[in-house]
Write an enzyme that holds these catalytic residues in place. Structure first.
Site, PDB file in Angstrom:
ATOM      1  N   LYS A  70      48.478  29.943  44.429  1.00 11.18           N
ATOM      2  CA  LYS A  70      49.522  29.226  44.476  1.00 11.18           C
ATOM      3  C   LYS A  70      50.015  28.537  42.754  1.00 11.18           C
ATOM      4  O   LYS A  70      50.977  28.460  42.665  1.00 11.18           O
ATOM      5  CB  LYS A  70      49.376  27.683  45.135  1.00 11.18           C
ATOM      6  N   ASP A 106      55.548  23.553  50.342  1.00 10.21           N
ATOM      7  CA  ASP A 106      54.602  22.583  50.953  1.00 10.21           C
ATOM      8  C   ASP A 106      54.999  21.246  50.838  1.00 10.21           C
ATOM      9  O   ASP A 106      54.494  20.397  51.680  1.00 10.21           O
ATOM     10  CB  ASP A 106      53.207  22.733  50.107  1.00 10.21           C
TER      11      ASP A 106
END
Length: 283
Positions: A70, A106
């Site tokens: 990420k 997210d």
């Protein structure tokens, strides 16, 4: 049926055996009658650059990005959406006419899951972990009015770097430290967010970092682990009369936003949720 016209999306990470994202996205594609498919792409860290270039060259529409990529994937992106650039972590890529665009869903997924049960504004938040998902959540909650945020990590240095980044970019002074501070931090928290993999299948009986004896009534406990649905942490929350928030909510809501980014359409949330629950209940 998959043909030469089928449009491809997927998830990139390592390992990927636990991921349920293919199940919920493919259920959504089928429900809407879309000639799209979502597949897993296992990518080891040393192959990340080649993987991004390969996906671009192959004409893939987009992918989710998960552990451990990420933050590292930022180096290989042409255009980073404002929120993702601020957070310093990406979990969604869109390949747009040869341009790789990075997003972070997210952040909105975490916020939406929490706001189903409580208000973030004015809340005291404790975050366990300091990886990409923790970064997204911390920045989002700071921007949405959390009164204070404490970040604790197995390696305190990583928590310190995240707190300093928040101070530099947002002017928000978060507290930080190691897990030895958990007991005192839980007592004063309104919201507890565990972004660590503790309790994830197949290690479902591992003792959580926070047990019922440390929790208090009304504490919102959000576990990012979604397999199993009722983790040991969430069962401990129930025992303490705290408010459990399943990792399925976060998974769903970040997936909904990624689906919109790739397709420009709203997915059927109920279909995605039912697909996830069927698989988890079967296991």
């Amino acid at each position: 049926m998959i043909t030469g016209k089928t449009r491809v999306t997927g998830i990139m990470g390592h390992p990927l055996g636990h991921s349920l994202s293919p199940i919920m996205h493919n259920a959504a594609f089928r429900s809407l009658g879309m000639d799209w498919i979502y597949v897993p792409f296992p990518v080891k860290p040393e192959n990340l650059k080649a993987a991004v270039e390969g996906l671009r060259a192959l004409g893939v529409e987009g992918v989710n990005v998960t552990i451990p990529h990420k933050e590292a994937v930022l180096e290989y992106i042409d255009d980073i959406h404002g929120t993702a650039a601020l957070i310093g972590a990406v979990n969604t890529l869109k390949f747009d006419d040869g341009t790789v665009r990075g997003y972070n869903t997210d952040a909105s997924g975490c916020l939406r899951a929490l706001e189903e049960v409580t208000s973030v504004e004015g809340s005291s938040v404790l975050i366990l972990g300091a990886g990409g998902a923790a970064r997204a959540c911390a920045f989002q909650l700071a921007e949405k009015g959390a009164s204070d945020i404490t970040i604790l990590n197995r390696t305190p240095e990583k928590a310190r770097l995240l707190a300093e980044d928040m101070a530099d970019k947002l002017g928000f002074e978060a507290s930080y430290g190691g897990y030895e501070l958990i007991q005192g931090s839980v007592k004063s928290a309104d919201i507890l967010i565990d972004t660590t993999p503790v309790g994830m299948h197949p290690h479902t009986d591992d003792r959580p970092l926070v047990g019922a004896e440390l929790m208090h009534e009304g504490l919102v406990v959000h576990d990012f682990v979604y397999n199993p649905q009722r983790t040991v942490l969430l069962r401990e929350a129930e025992r303490a009369s705290a408010i459990p928030v399943s990792g399925i909510r976060m998974l769903l809501y970040q997936g909904v936003e990624a689906f919109r980014i790739w397709t420009g359409r709203d997915p059927p949330l109920d279909v995605m949720e039912d697909a996830l629950k069927r698989v988890l209940n079967r296991d």
